[in-house]
Every structure is written in structure tokens, then in C-alpha cells.
Write a protein that holds these residues in place. Sequence first.
Motif, PDB file in Angstrom:
ATOM      1  N   GLU A  38      -0.431   7.117  -6.726  1.00 25.65           N
ATOM      2  CA  GLU A  38      -1.855   7.349  -6.663  1.00 25.65           C
ATOM      3  C   GLU A  38      -2.479   8.195  -7.873  1.00 25.65           C
ATOM      4  O   GLU A  38      -3.551   7.745  -8.529  1.00 25.65           O
ATOM      5  CB  GLU A  38      -2.034   8.276  -5.497  1.00 25.65           C
ATOM      6  N   GLN A  53       0.903   4.206  -2.870  1.00 22.41           N
ATOM      7  CA  GLN A  53       0.488   5.513  -2.501  1.00 22.41           C
ATOM      8  C   GLN A  53       1.278   6.363  -3.603  1.00 22.41           C
ATOM      9  O   GLN A  53       0.642   7.666  -4.010  1.00 22.41           O
ATOM     10  CB  GLN A  53       0.671   5.831  -1.267  1.00 22.41           C
ATOM     11  N   TYR A  54       2.416   6.163  -3.690  1.00 19.93           N
ATOM     12  CA  TYR A  54       3.246   7.029  -4.518  1.00 19.93           C
ATOM     13  C   TYR A  54       2.668   7.314  -6.078  1.00 19.93           C
ATOM     14  O   TYR A  54       2.792   8.407  -6.651  1.00 19.93           O
ATOM     15  CB  TYR A  54       4.690   6.468  -4.639  1.00 19.93           C
ATOM     16  N   GLN A  73       0.780  -1.412   0.037  1.00 25.29           N
ATOM     17  CA  GLN A  73      -0.030   0.011  -0.081  1.00 25.29           C
ATOM     18  C   GLN A  73       0.885   1.318   0.041  1.00 25.29           C
ATOM     19  O   GLN A  73       0.462   2.284  -0.632  1.00 25.29           O
ATOM     20  CB  GLN A  73      -0.949   0.005   1.145  1.00 25.29           C
ATOM     21  N   ASP A  74       2.044   1.486   0.763  1.00 21.72           N
ATOM     22  CA  ASP A  74       2.628   2.565   0.954  1.00 21.72           C
ATOM     23  C   ASP A  74       3.405   3.005  -0.562  1.00 21.72           C
ATOM     24  O   ASP A  74       3.389   3.947  -1.081  1.00 21.72           O
ATOM     25  CB  ASP A  74       3.944   2.602   2.013  1.00 21.72           C
ATOM     26  N   LYS A  75       3.720   1.670  -1.189  1.00 17.75           N
ATOM     27  CA  LYS A  75       4.206   2.258  -2.592  1.00 17.75           C
ATOM     28  C   LYS A  75       3.245   2.430  -3.461  1.00 17.75           C
ATOM     29  O   LYS A  75       3.697   3.236  -4.369  1.00 17.75           O
ATOM     30  CB  LYS A  75       5.233   0.644  -3.030  1.00 17.75           C
ATOM     31  N   LYS A 134      11.011   1.938  -6.311  1.00 13.80           N
ATOM     32  CA  LYS A 134       9.589   2.031  -6.225  1.00 13.80           C
ATOM     33  C   LYS A 134       8.647   0.934  -6.370  1.00 13.80           C
ATOM     34  O   LYS A 134       7.631   0.942  -5.890  1.00 13.80           O
ATOM     35  CB  LYS A 134       9.005   3.034  -7.344  1.00 13.80           C
TER      36      LYS A 134
END
Length: 407
Positions: free
Chosen positions: A194, A191-192, A187-189, A248
Motif C-alpha cells: 500500500e 495491501q502489503y 487484495q491481501d497481498k 509476497k
Amino acid sequence: MGLRVAVVGSGPAGSSAAEILAKAGIETYLFERKLDNAKPCGGAIPLCMVDEFDIPLEIIDRQVRKMKMISPSNIEVNIGQTLKDDEYIGMCRREVLDGYLRDRAAKLGANLINGTVYQLDIPNNDKDPYTLHYADHSNGSVQGDKKTLKVDLVIGADGANSRIAKAIDAGDYNYAIAFQERIRLPQDKMQYYEELAEMYVGDDVSPDFYAWVFPKYDHVAVGTGTMKVNKAIIKDLQAGIRNRAARKLEGGEIIKVEAHPIPEHPRPRPIRGRVVLVGDALGTVTKSSGEGIYFAAKSGRMCAETIVEASNSGQKVPTEGDLKAFLKNWNKTYGATYLVLDILQRVFYRSDATREAFVEMCADIDVQKLTFDSYLYKTVVPANPLKQMKITAKTIGSLLRGNALAP
Ligand SMILES: Cc1cc2nc3c(=O)[nH]c(=O)nc-3n(C[C@H](O)[C@H](O)[C@H](O)COP(=O)(O)OP(=O)(O)OC[C@H]3O[C@@H](n4cnc5c(N)ncnc54)[C@H](O)[C@@H]3O)c2cc1C
């Protein structure tokens, strides 16, 4: 008896053609071999497509407002600063977009047939019907039941490996091969990405095109394309883009791998008798950007409009000459766009030096505005002459600084 038209293939080209024909009350048969087809594709569409083709917002997974161009030496340039609040690039899943357009054409009256067309019999005069042979899959079987259908006119919208193009001996085109991996990110990756899409250039990711990371609704599509059609090379290039974006994409899981040809230019003989090609079957993808969805849909629509007009909404059968008006109109409308993008690809994707110059140039606000406006709206917005001169000077300056014009 009124005009009967078969549209073979229900990607953006076929469904857009069928919709116009059905709306005009013409007896239309829309063939699709696979109703849940997920065409290998980045799925990026310009804003004008959303508008012109009435695409509901729920069909668009992501509205991309930022684009990063990344040079061979990993210099990153953010483009998208010139976008207004309501401007974006739409990112779709093709199975969703194609399904929507196909169902809409069927609702408007096109007869949707879940069948694979495998043969087209061509009459030896300009009056008798064409006979389509197809495997009907409506009983759920892959093999299908063998059936035939007689029509007066055929639109080949069956993509890059078009059988209709073969049947009319439309001739070959050069093509690039595009390879893409769908990668589900933590999820955190994710987000980049988005609202962000990335384009990478460099010999390591493609000798003649670009590589991309495009966001999808719950994953990213990571791919590359090249005209050097060779399995070993494409694997190396894909490793190149994976390597460049490694940080990423860390922790990502590959959920799908796909590859497909991308036509480089139109086929030499796209019309024969009462058979006409549109979309990838014809060869309407642009150079430089490799954009094909909008142009496929647009060519399908323009071709169908020509048929509606020439047949007086289905009262008579159009001739080969009538169909040629479609191509004439197409070239008049988009000839300049194809030419400019072809030249851009030749100038800027030539070497790593020219690619560095290209990315540097993309940092310029005037260049960004011009590029985005022409992509989003498909109108080459005539910049005022002073601005145009400034852009030309900057282009040459960038090329000279990168020593890119050296032989
Ligand atoms: C990896 C990749 C990434 C791309 N990314 C982008 C992008 O981000 N944006 C963009 O604008 N363009 C992109 N393109 C180009 C774009 O995908 C095509 O230009 C577009 O799909 C062409 O649409 P079409 O309707 O002409 O053909 P297609 O989309 O190929 O549709 C043809 C349809 O015909 C059906 N069919 C084929 N043969 C038969 C038969 N014999 N009988 C019945 N049905 C048949 C197929 O199942 C299919 O549904 C990309 C291409 C590739 C390969």
C-alpha cells in the motif's frame, strides 16, 4: 517573423520544455507519436517534482512513505523513518503523468501534433530553417500522412532511441536495459505494498544495479536493470527478483511486460547548430538510483528557459553558443549530484559483500536522512561536519565489516 521551435517527443522532457516556450509566447510545435504512450518506467518521482512542476495530487497513485532495502542475504532494512508526515515518494503511471504535462503545455499555447518525426533536414548555414518530416496520425492511421514543417530551432526530447540525436550525429552512450513486469496481486497481498516500495540488491537480481517492487494504483511493477545488455541475462535476473519476492507476489497475474534502455551518461555531442537534446535523448538519468523523470523534466525546462532568454522571448533566433549556456548551467547545477551517485554505484554495487555493507549502512538514521533529503529535494543538504564525519566513519566501518574492500 518570430522564433519557431519544434519539440520532438512529449515525455516529461519535451512537455516541460514546450510549456516554458509557450508561456513566453514563442511559436512552439510539440510532436508526439503516440498520445496514449505508457513509457516503460517505475514511475517514482521525488517530492520536489510535485512542487516545482505543480503536479496535482490526483496524478499520483500512491504516496510511498516506507522503503525496504533488501540485501543479498535477505536482510531487510526499513528506511523512511526520518520522513515527516507530509513527505513521500510519488508513484505515478506514466501514461497519466505524461498526458497531464502534455495537455498542460498544449493549453498554454503549444501546438500539439500527433505525429512521428522520421527525418530532420539540416541547413548548411546558420540562417535557413530546419525541415522536419513527419507522419501525421491525426486521422487515426498508424501510417499517417506525410507532412513537413519548417522551424528555426529543434529540441530533441525523443527519449533513449532518439532520432534527432542520430540526425545531428550526437554520438552514442552506454546504456542499461531495464525489464519490468506489471503484476496484479490479490487484495491481501496488495495491501502489503500500500505505502511500501522494495529495492533488492544482489548478483542474482542485478550485477550492477538494483531490482524493485514498486506499487502502482492497482498492481505492482516488478523489475530489474543491468548494463550487461543481453536477453538471456536479463531473463535470469528477472527470474531472480521474482524468486526473491515470491512469497509476497503469490497469486499475482502478469498484466504487462515491458523493456527499455536507460542511458548511462550524456551523449558526447548533444548540441549542433540550433538543435539541442534534453532528457533521455541527452542522457540525464542518474547512476545508483536510475532516476530520470525529474531530471528529464528539469533539463527540458532549463533548456527552454535558456532559449527564452537568448531569443528575448522569441524576438531573435538563438545560436549554438547560446544553447551551450544550457549545458553549462546544467553541469554547474547537477554535476556534483551525478558524480556522487556514480561513485556510490561503483563502490556499493560491486559485489555481494559491498551490497551487504550498503544495506547495513542504510539502517543508520543519519544516512537515511541524508539520502532521503537529497532524493526528495535534490539539494545535497550539507550535514554538519560532525555528522558528516560520523557518516563517513560508518560507511567505512560497514565496508570493512563486510570485508567489502578486499580486492
Ligand atoms: C523500466 C524502467 C523503469 C524506470 N523507473 C524510473 C523511476 O521509477 N523513476 C524515474 O525517475 N525514472 C525511471 N526510469 C527512467 C525514466 O523512465 C526516463 O528517464 C524518462 O522517461 C525520460 O523522459 P524523456 O521525456 O526524456 O523521454 P521519454 O519518457 O522516453 O519520452 C520520449 C517521448 O518521445 C516520443 N517520441 C519518440 N520518438 C518520437 C518521434 N520520432 N516522433 C515523435 N515522438 C517521438 C515517445 O513516444 C515519448 O512519449 C525508468 C526507466 C525504465 C526503462
